[in-house]
Design an enzyme around this catalytic site. Structure first.
Site, PDB file in Angstrom:
ATOM      1  N   ASP A   9       0.299  12.169  22.497  1.00 20.05           N
ATOM      2  CA  ASP A   9       1.472  12.739  22.433  1.00 20.05           C
ATOM      3  C   ASP A   9       2.554  11.833  23.024  1.00 20.05           C
ATOM      4  O   ASP A   9       2.215  11.051  24.044  1.00 20.05           O
ATOM      5  CB  ASP A   9       1.641  13.934  23.079  1.00 20.05           C
ATOM      6  CG  ASP A   9       2.809  14.833  22.627  1.00 20.05           C
ATOM      7  OD1 ASP A   9       3.254  14.745  21.419  1.00 20.05           O
ATOM      8  OD2 ASP A   9       3.102  15.809  23.311  1.00 20.05           O
ATOM      9  N   GLY A  10       3.712  11.916  22.248  1.00 16.56           N
ATOM     10  CA  GLY A  10       4.820  11.093  22.829  1.00 16.56           C
ATOM     11  C   GLY A  10       6.055  11.941  23.413  1.00 16.56           C
ATOM     12  O   GLY A  10       5.902  13.130  22.619  1.00 16.56           O
ATOM     13  N   GLU A  47       5.233   8.223  20.354  1.00  9.72           N
ATOM     14  CA  GLU A  47       3.908   8.879  19.754  1.00  9.72           C
ATOM     15  C   GLU A  47       3.125   7.734  19.156  1.00  9.72           C
ATOM     16  O   GLU A  47       1.904   7.676  19.339  1.00  9.72           O
ATOM     17  CB  GLU A  47       4.392   9.537  18.422  1.00  9.72           C
ATOM     18  CG  GLU A  47       5.482  10.769  18.567  1.00  9.72           C
ATOM     19  CD  GLU A  47       4.450  11.977  19.131  1.00  9.72           C
ATOM     20  OE1 GLU A  47       3.246  11.792  19.270  1.00  9.72           O
ATOM     21  OE2 GLU A  47       5.263  13.113  19.265  1.00  9.72           O
ATOM     22  N   ASP A  70       0.333  15.343  17.274  1.00  9.32           N
ATOM     23  CA  ASP A  70       1.283  16.265  16.641  1.00  9.32           C
ATOM     24  C   ASP A  70       2.356  15.516  15.780  1.00  9.32           C
ATOM     25  O   ASP A  70       3.520  16.010  15.366  1.00  9.32           O
ATOM     26  CB  ASP A  70       1.870  17.319  17.822  1.00  9.32           C
ATOM     27  CG  ASP A  70       2.580  16.546  18.670  1.00  9.32           C
ATOM     28  OD1 ASP A  70       2.936  15.493  18.786  1.00  9.32           O
ATOM     29  OD2 ASP A  70       3.007  17.336  19.688  1.00  9.32           O
ATOM     30  N   HIS A 121       2.782  22.014  20.838  1.00  7.30           N
ATOM     31  CA  HIS A 121       3.384  23.162  21.546  1.00  7.30           C
ATOM     32  C   HIS A 121       2.754  24.320  20.919  1.00  7.30           C
ATOM     33  O   HIS A 121       3.395  25.426  21.051  1.00  7.30           O
ATOM     34  CB  HIS A 121       4.970  23.051  21.640  1.00  7.30           C
ATOM     35  CG  HIS A 121       5.410  21.982  21.960  1.00  7.30           C
ATOM     36  ND1 HIS A 121       5.672  21.692  23.360  1.00  7.30           N
ATOM     37  CD2 HIS A 121       6.231  21.033  21.321  1.00  7.30           C
ATOM     38  CE1 HIS A 121       6.277  20.246  23.149  1.00  7.30           C
ATOM     39  NE2 HIS A 121       6.713  19.875  22.018  1.00  7.30           N
ATOM     40  N   ASP A 131       0.995  16.418  26.167  1.00 11.04           N
ATOM     41  CA  ASP A 131       2.298  16.604  26.296  1.00 11.04           C
ATOM     42  C   ASP A 131       2.811  16.735  27.621  1.00 11.04           C
ATOM     43  O   ASP A 131       3.912  16.011  28.051  1.00 11.04           O
ATOM     44  CB  ASP A 131       2.880  18.113  25.552  1.00 11.04           C
ATOM     45  CG  ASP A 131       4.172  18.362  25.833  1.00 11.04           C
ATOM     46  OD1 ASP A 131       5.041  17.671  25.022  1.00 11.04           O
ATOM     47  OD2 ASP A 131       4.744  19.290  26.459  1.00 11.04           O
TER      48      ASP A 131
END
Length: 154
Positions: A9-10, A47, A70, A121, A131
């Protein structure tokens, strides 16, 4: 043989703004977390850098890798072969993040990679942990310089 699973995740606080990435590498019962923060970058760069960092951390080559992210930007760029066209046309039309995409292409050729999109999320504990790692890194002290971003945009 166990399969290698990577979650990434970024994050960016502002776009651009301070940013970070988080990675979880899982192989059998082994698990490793990676993260890093940058003083000025974009969400898409983080990301993508999460994926690159995960692959660069691997010591074994020519193995199948499943990457869960994501980021539809990352998934679609690779799985829909947009990246192949960008490379073929030398990123004509101002396609962004050329430095990172070329870095990805260079490392990715050593693996058999399949990307999977996961809803961000949501109720995926691995994505949620990435995250947390990414946002913590973005909010940290002693942030690194995203030289690729800053050299093109400042």
């Amino acid at each position: 043989m166990s399969e290698l699973i990577i979650y990434t995740d970024g994050s960016s606080r502002g776009n651009p703004g301070p940013g970070g990435f988080g990675v979880i590498l899982m192989y059998g019962n082994k698990r490793k977390e990676l993260s890093q923060g940058f003083r000025l970058t974009t969400n898409n760069r983080m990301e993508l850098l999460a994926v690159i960092t995960a692959l660069e951390a691997l010591t074994k080559k020519n193995i199948p890798v499943k990457i869960f992210t994501d980021s539809q930007y990352v998934v679609n760029s690779v799985e829909k072969k947009w990246l192949d066209n960008w490379i073929r046309t030398d990123f004509k039309g101002g396609k962004k993040n050329k430095d990172l995409w070329l870095r990805y292409a260079n490392i990715a050729r050593h693996f058999s990679i399949k990307f999977y999109w996961v809803k961000g999320h949501a109720n995926n504990p691995f994505n949620n942990r990435c995250d947390e790692l990414a946002t913590f890194a973005a909010d940290g002290k002693d942030l690194l310089v995203d030289e690729g971003y800053e050299s093109e945009n400042l």
